[in-house]
Design a protein around this motif. Sequence first.
Motif, mmCIF file in Angstrom:
data_model
loop_
_atom_site.group_PDB
_atom_site.id
_atom_site.type_symbol
_atom_site.label_atom_id
_atom_site.label_comp_id
_atom_site.label_asym_id
_atom_site.label_seq_id
_atom_site.Cartn_x
_atom_site.Cartn_y
_atom_site.Cartn_z
ATOM 1 N N LEU A 282 0.866 -1.178 0.000
ATOM 2 C CA LEU A 282 0.000 0.000 0.000
ATOM 3 C C LEU A 282 0.902 1.228 0.000
ATOM 4 C CD1 LEU A 282 -2.937 1.123 0.240
ATOM 5 C CD2 LEU A 282 -2.505 1.307 2.683
ATOM 6 N N HIS A 283 0.763 2.083 -1.023
ATOM 7 C CA HIS A 283 1.593 3.263 -1.149
ATOM 8 C C HIS A 283 0.973 4.444 -0.400
ATOM 9 C CE1 HIS A 283 4.492 1.842 -4.298
ATOM 10 N NE2 HIS A 283 3.541 0.936 -4.429
ATOM 11 N N SER A 284 1.822 5.252 0.187
ATOM 12 C CA SER A 284 1.448 6.477 0.897
ATOM 13 C C SER A 284 0.310 6.225 1.885
ATOM 14 C CB SER A 284 1.048 7.567 -0.100
ATOM 15 O OG SER A 284 0.883 8.805 0.541
ATOM 16 N N PRO A 285 0.509 5.312 2.859
ATOM 17 C CA PRO A 285 -0.586 4.959 3.775
ATOM 18 C C PRO A 285 -0.944 6.047 4.773
ATOM 19 C CG PRO A 285 1.446 3.932 4.486
ATOM 20 C CD PRO A 285 1.759 4.609 3.183
ATOM 21 N N TYR A 286 -0.054 7.034 4.984
ATOM 22 C CA TYR A 286 -0.325 8.060 5.977
ATOM 23 C C TYR A 286 -0.824 9.369 5.360
ATOM 24 C CZ TYR A 286 1.979 5.220 9.539
ATOM 25 O OH TYR A 286 2.298 4.210 10.404
ATOM 26 N N ARG A 287 -0.863 9.425 4.020
ATOM 27 C CA ARG A 287 -1.256 10.702 3.414
ATOM 28 C C ARG A 287 -2.303 10.516 2.323
ATOM 29 N NH1 ARG A 287 3.515 14.029 0.804
ATOM 30 N NH2 ARG A 287 3.369 12.259 -0.652
ATOM 31 N N ASP A 288 -1.964 9.813 1.251
ATOM 32 C CA ASP A 288 -2.856 9.724 0.092
ATOM 33 C C ASP A 288 -3.830 8.564 0.170
ATOM 34 O OD1 ASP A 288 -1.537 11.914 -0.985
ATOM 35 O OD2 ASP A 288 -0.045 10.666 -1.983
ATOM 36 N N ASN A 289 -3.398 7.414 0.682
ATOM 37 C CA ASN A 289 -4.230 6.212 0.675
ATOM 38 C C ASN A 289 -4.739 5.873 2.072
ATOM 39 O OD1 ASN A 289 -4.084 5.742 -2.083
ATOM 40 N ND2 ASN A 289 -2.179 4.605 -1.909
ATOM 41 N N VAL A 290 -5.315 6.853 2.735
ATOM 42 C CA VAL A 290 -5.974 6.578 4.016
ATOM 43 C C VAL A 290 -7.339 5.959 3.739
ATOM 44 C CG1 VAL A 290 -4.743 8.409 5.223
ATOM 45 C CG2 VAL A 290 -6.902 8.914 4.062
ATOM 46 N N SER A 291 -8.006 5.485 4.775
ATOM 47 C CA SER A 291 -9.319 4.876 4.604
ATOM 48 C C SER A 291 -10.348 5.939 4.248
ATOM 49 C CB SER A 291 -9.726 4.150 5.888
ATOM 50 O OG SER A 291 -10.007 5.084 6.907
ATOM 51 N N ASP A 292 -11.565 5.482 3.939
ATOM 52 C CA ASP A 292 -12.642 6.417 3.613
ATOM 53 C C ASP A 292 -12.963 7.341 4.781
ATOM 54 O OD1 ASP A 292 -12.780 5.201 1.156
ATOM 55 O OD2 ASP A 292 -14.408 3.849 1.728
ATOM 56 N N LEU A 293 -12.600 6.910 5.995
ATOM 57 C CA LEU A 293 -12.850 7.728 7.183
ATOM 58 C C LEU A 293 -11.606 8.493 7.621
ATOM 59 C CD1 LEU A 293 -14.993 5.145 9.198
ATOM 60 C CD2 LEU A 293 -15.786 7.011 7.741
ATOM 61 N N GLY A 294 -10.565 8.502 6.771
ATOM 62 C CA GLY A 294 -9.368 9.278 7.064
ATOM 63 C C GLY A 294 -8.354 8.606 7.954
ATOM 64 N N MET A 295 -8.473 7.293 8.196
ATOM 65 C CA MET A 295 -7.558 6.589 9.094
ATOM 66 C C MET A 295 -6.415 5.970 8.287
ATOM 67 S SD MET A 295 -7.096 5.890 12.307
ATOM 68 C CE MET A 295 -8.737 6.147 12.989
ATOM 69 N N PRO A 296 -5.147 6.199 8.665
ATOM 70 C CA PRO A 296 -4.029 5.555 7.958
ATOM 71 C C PRO A 296 -3.917 4.080 8.324
ATOM 72 C CG PRO A 296 -3.206 6.828 9.790
ATOM 73 C CD PRO A 296 -4.680 7.110 9.726
ATOM 74 N N MET A 297 -3.359 3.295 7.414
ATOM 75 C CA MET A 297 -3.086 1.888 7.706
ATOM 76 C C MET A 297 -1.717 1.840 8.383
ATOM 77 S SD MET A 297 -3.547 -1.485 5.277
ATOM 78 C CE MET A 297 -1.918 -1.670 4.589
ATOM 79 N N ALA A 298 -1.720 1.937 9.700
ATOM 80 C CA ALA A 298 -0.504 2.161 10.476
ATOM 81 C C ALA A 298 0.341 0.898 10.572
ATOM 82 C CB ALA A 298 -0.875 2.654 11.870
ATOM 83 N N VAL A 299 1.637 1.110 10.713
ATOM 84 C CA VAL A 299 2.581 0.014 10.918
ATOM 85 C C VAL A 299 2.244 -0.698 12.226
ATOM 86 C CG1 VAL A 299 5.003 -0.510 11.396
ATOM 87 C CG2 VAL A 299 4.407 1.084 9.576
ATOM 88 N N GLY A 300 2.272 -2.029 12.204
ATOM 89 C CA GLY A 300 1.942 -2.832 13.374
ATOM 90 C C GLY A 300 0.492 -3.248 13.453
ATOM 91 N N LEU A 301 -0.359 -2.688 12.599
ATOM 92 C CA LEU A 301 -1.778 -3.027 12.608
ATOM 93 C C LEU A 301 -1.985 -4.420 12.014
ATOM 94 C CD1 LEU A 301 -4.531 -1.678 13.288
ATOM 95 C CD2 LEU A 301 -4.676 -1.032 10.883
ATOM 96 N N TYR A 302 -2.871 -5.206 12.608
ATOM 97 C CA TYR A 302 -3.222 -6.534 12.088
ATOM 98 C C TYR A 302 -4.471 -6.384 11.235
ATOM 99 C CZ TYR A 302 -3.410 -11.614 11.991
ATOM 100 O OH TYR A 302 -3.401 -12.926 11.584
ATOM 101 N N VAL A 303 -4.370 -6.737 9.953
ATOM 102 C CA VAL A 303 -5.462 -6.494 9.010
ATOM 103 C C VAL A 303 -5.903 -7.798 8.356
ATOM 104 C CG1 VAL A 303 -4.733 -4.130 8.521
ATOM 105 C CG2 VAL A 303 -3.827 -5.999 7.133
#
Length: 392
Positions: A282-303
Amino acid sequence: MGKTIIRVLAPLLVIAGGVGVSVLLHATKPQPEKSGDKARPVSVYTAPVQRQDVVLEVFTQGEVRPRTELDLVAQVSGRIVAVSPEFTEGGIITPGEALLEIEDTDYRLALREAQARVAEARVAVEQALADADVARKQLRNEPNASDLALKKPQVARARAQLEAAEAGLEQARLDLERTRITLPFEGRLTATRADKGQYITAGAVVGHAFASDVVEVRLPLADAQLASLGLPIGYSAEAGGGLPVDFSARVAGTQQHWRGRLTRLDAAIDPATRTLYGMAELHSPYRDNVSDLGMPMAVGLYVEATIQGRSMRDARLIPAEALRAGDTVYLVSEAGTLDIRQVDVLHRNGERAVISAGLEGGERVVTSAIRNPIQGMAIYSIDGDDTAVATN
């Protein structure tokens, strides 16, 4: 004599009388009424076998991790004189921006000394060239004049000294630049181990950081899942390619979704788990490719990951609950009896199963439980709306 005969015959007469009464009762007992009704059919819920084009989906999960992760290491020694406000856990890294600054007075003096040595070496080269020119003119009539007499070694030595001086100048410039500890990418800090006023030596670890441009999720895949993807072992996508992946996780009390791509598969199977691993990005998880609710896919998250696999034309689909143990299916025959059939399962998930062989479109499969199923037993089929669609 007469009494003896009576004692012998009396028991025999009693036994004979009992047998006669028993035969009479058995002969005159009423016969039970015989019912002409057949066995009552078992009521079951059914669903039709659907035929349609589908895209197979693979469900798996993994942990988000950065593609680039490293320790911040000082390359020169000195006392820390400045610390960026972002030099803290969770701080934002800007490319080229100084996180720490080391006292540079000694390094500036070393740079000036190196510049002076370069200037001196250049003069020495000019002097050696002038001496060589004079010697060449003086010995122009001497065909066997040696290189030493022509000052060639002296010129070579002067040039070598100039190159050494220039290398020392470049090293002094690098050391001066390294008094500012920076990173060449956008990222985040996860740990800091130095502060203003502290003296650090070259090679000391002062923090830990990761790049925030790309995050990766390593996904385990079973053999059946690999078949649904339709990719070979060792697959590697071209730039910007790969299979679409929908990531999801519950964060801040809400289900969040992100969209990435499966870019490659391992070239070997893990001997411990006997599974193959794929890598999704996933590219640019903290800026461009956040979720529809504005949440980043943070490092350490289990998805959880849903991978869109290969497309199937005219596939046979049945509800997941219609598939029984051992890849068997219960069907309602045209005669209203149970047909237990073996099928080939191409793909399955929590909602449906894709059958490659053993079923035809329009047939009805049993979705409810049947106690003690027997081939050919009478059943009463009910569709999802409790409407009778077939009877015995």
